[in-house]
Scaffold this active site. Sequence first.
Site, PDB file in Angstrom:
ATOM      1  N   ASP A 116       5.691  -8.217   5.200  1.00  0.00           N
ATOM      2  CA  ASP A 116       5.756  -9.309   4.223  1.00  0.00           C
ATOM      3  C   ASP A 116       6.819  -9.034   3.157  1.00  0.00           C
ATOM      4  O   ASP A 116       7.569  -9.928   2.763  1.00  0.00           O
ATOM      5  CB  ASP A 116       4.399  -9.505   3.526  1.00  0.00           C
ATOM      6  N   LYS A 119       8.308   0.400   5.385  1.00  0.00           N
ATOM      7  CA  LYS A 119       7.175   1.211   4.936  1.00  0.00           C
ATOM      8  C   LYS A 119       5.860   0.630   5.421  1.00  0.00           C
ATOM      9  O   LYS A 119       5.694  -0.581   5.382  1.00  0.00           O
ATOM     10  CB  LYS A 119       7.180   1.247   3.408  1.00  0.00           C
ATOM     11  N   GLY A 164       0.820  -1.217   0.000  1.00  0.00           N
ATOM     12  CA  GLY A 164       0.000   0.000   0.000  1.00  0.00           C
ATOM     13  C   GLY A 164       0.847   1.256   0.000  1.00  0.00           C
ATOM     14  O   GLY A 164       1.954   1.274   0.535  1.00  0.00           O
ATOM     15  N   ASP A 200       0.394   1.598   8.523  1.00  0.00           N
ATOM     16  CA  ASP A 200      -0.194   0.874   9.662  1.00  0.00           C
ATOM     17  C   ASP A 200       0.675   0.946  10.922  1.00  0.00           C
ATOM     18  O   ASP A 200       0.198   0.685  12.020  1.00  0.00           O
ATOM     19  CB  ASP A 200      -0.417  -0.606   9.304  1.00  0.00           C
TER      20      ASP A 200
HETATM   21  P1  FBP Z   1       0.696  -1.952   3.633  1.00  0.00           P
HETATM   22  O1  FBP Z   1       0.875  -2.673   4.921  1.00  0.00           O
HETATM   23  O2  FBP Z   1       0.961  -2.742   2.430  1.00  0.00           O
HETATM   24  O3  FBP Z   1       1.462  -0.674   3.636  1.00  0.00           O
HETATM   25  O4  FBP Z   1      -0.845  -1.532   3.467  1.00  0.00           O
HETATM   26  C1  FBP Z   1      -1.502  -0.790   4.392  1.00  0.00           C
HETATM   27  C2  FBP Z   1      -2.962  -0.556   4.027  1.00  0.00           C
HETATM   28  O5  FBP Z   1      -3.174   0.799   3.787  1.00  0.00           O
HETATM   29  C3  FBP Z   1      -3.889  -1.080   5.118  1.00  0.00           C
HETATM   30  O6  FBP Z   1      -4.067  -0.112   6.112  1.00  0.00           O
HETATM   31  C4  FBP Z   1      -5.127  -1.435   4.354  1.00  0.00           C
HETATM   32  O7  FBP Z   1      -5.867  -2.455   4.965  1.00  0.00           O
HETATM   33  C5  FBP Z   1      -4.587  -1.925   3.053  1.00  0.00           C
HETATM   34  O8  FBP Z   1      -3.353  -1.269   2.859  1.00  0.00           O
HETATM   35  C6  FBP Z   1      -5.520  -1.660   1.900  1.00  0.00           C
HETATM   36  O9  FBP Z   1      -4.878  -2.069   0.745  1.00  0.00           O
HETATM   37  P2  FBP Z   1      -5.533  -2.033  -0.684  1.00  0.00           P
HETATM   38  O10 FBP Z   1      -5.754  -0.600  -1.049  1.00  0.00           O
HETATM   39  O11 FBP Z   1      -4.525  -2.706  -1.545  1.00  0.00           O
HETATM   40  O12 FBP Z   1      -6.814  -2.777  -0.577  1.00  0.00           O
END
Ligand code: FBP
Length: 554
Positions: A176, A202, A81, A205
């Site tokens: 991950d 990064k 994200g 969250d």
């Molecule tokens: P990352 O841990 O990959 O940085 O993603 C965080 C996040 O923003 C979460 O808070 C949220 O649940 C998720 O990505 C939503 O992802 P997407 O827009 O791909 O559905």
Amino acid sequence: MEISALQNARYAYTPRIPACLSCSLEEISLEIGAPAKATADEDELRTLFKHSYGKPIVSCVSGKTGIAKRPFTVGVILSGGQAPGGHNVIAGLYDGLKKGSPDSTLYGFLGGPSGLLENKAVECTGELIDRYRNTGGFDIIGSGRTKIATPEQFAAAFENAKKRGLDAVVIIGGDDSNTNAALLAEYFIERGSSIQVIGCPKTIDGDLKNEYIEASFGFDTAVKTYSELIGNIERDATSAKKYWHFIKLMGRSASHIALECALQTQPNVCLISEEVEAKKLSLSQIVEEICSSIIKRAADKNNFGVVLIPEGLIEFVPEMKKLIKELNDLMADYADELGTITNFIDQVYWLDQHLSYESLDLFKTLPPSIGRQLLADRDPHGNVQVSRIETEKLLIGMVENKLEELKKINAYTGKFNALAHFFGYEGRCAFPSNFDANYCYSLGLTAFILIASGLTGYISSVRNLVAPAEQWIPGGIPLTMMMNMEKRHGSSKPVIKKALVELEGAPFKEFAARRGLWAQETCYQFPGAIQYYGPPEICDQPTKTLKLEHREQS
Ligand code: FBP
């Protein structure tokens, strides 16, 4: 193309960096610590990472040894994200590489890890980088959630890295993606390759942190953006005095975002998933907690309020967790069969024969809209996409029902009108705060130092983040020391441990000590918009979480 005044001003912003990184490369040294150990599952990790386990923690210091100056060819990947500051990590890495030699080349793999697997990349030129300095978003090269998991994918990553003549791959991602970075580093060494792999922490969250990674980048800007919006809603609520606002906040698993926003804005209720799990609270107990605040405030004629709900809540309620796990397993095991059933009524009929008795009972009590969301597509890791489940609406419905019951026995006489909000995407691509702009640029520069020092399997780390940027401590942490073994899809896998909210930690304790008052009285705080220019006490403050955690440790 017309460019906004702020965007232009941000292009010209020079990030503040740790003092030792301002020196010429000849004046930077790496201080090598003792070999590092993982806090759990040492034997398994040592076996799985034969070549990369047990390396030392390193710190950059001003010194005489110097960092080798030569041209490097590096590939960078944005993974997962969006998080504010990603562009600055790439800018810092680019500027570092050019310090190494003007002949260095930086490739940006397009669309996340799949860019490396399909060998799709652009060369990051100075002109390209300058168009993205200090801006939000990941649009410079795009991002994606592809996991490098199969032997074929590892082989493709290796072949493509070799084809491009890479000295190193930098993976900017969450837990991950950094786990992937560690596996890739080991894979490359095993094949006798000198291609290095460096990670960068990064995620908005905030759950990729530990003793050495004080914060993941993007958290600072995201929580400040959400807190501004929550403060604005609180001001509206206290002006109109007629709505209860239920606000769901992003954060896939951990509740760090909700907790920080609560500390900044002092809402009437903030649910913390980790507490719900620890106390084994059911959905009806959560509803009772919210109703208790509504009833107390109604007694003071305050028929308005604000409730914060962490996005991942639903998976921490034990009964829901069980239901979601059963659904995940069924959807993985019967993907083909389920794929042919498109009608919701037929899906429920199918579940009738496959879910356990308790889970089926619970599923049937949920509004059909939530049931449909629970059956929607999983993410590439097989998880339910919690950002798509409207927990805020589910809770509003349940609270309405409970208050109706209480009205019948004269236990509640107020008025309840609720509005639902979800703040997530609003914060992921904001202009990085000064903190994130400085932090990310420093992480990128540090990643270059680690590459130039010949290290692999490390994550770029910048510590002492509550001090002014010049006093920050850059360095590298072996990725394997942040790992443990966890059950994933039925087998034990090495993964970087997700940092959830600690119920014994200072941020939660501070919240817990004050929430009783906030539940009854109107104690709202209005943090306002992120400020980029002005006095440091307004522009350069780290989050309350970081300050409280730091105070706890010092
Ligand atoms: P990352 O841990 O990959 O940085 O993603 C965080 C996040 O923003 C979460 O808070 C949220 O649940 C998720 O990505 C939503 O992802 P997407 O827009 O791909 O559905």
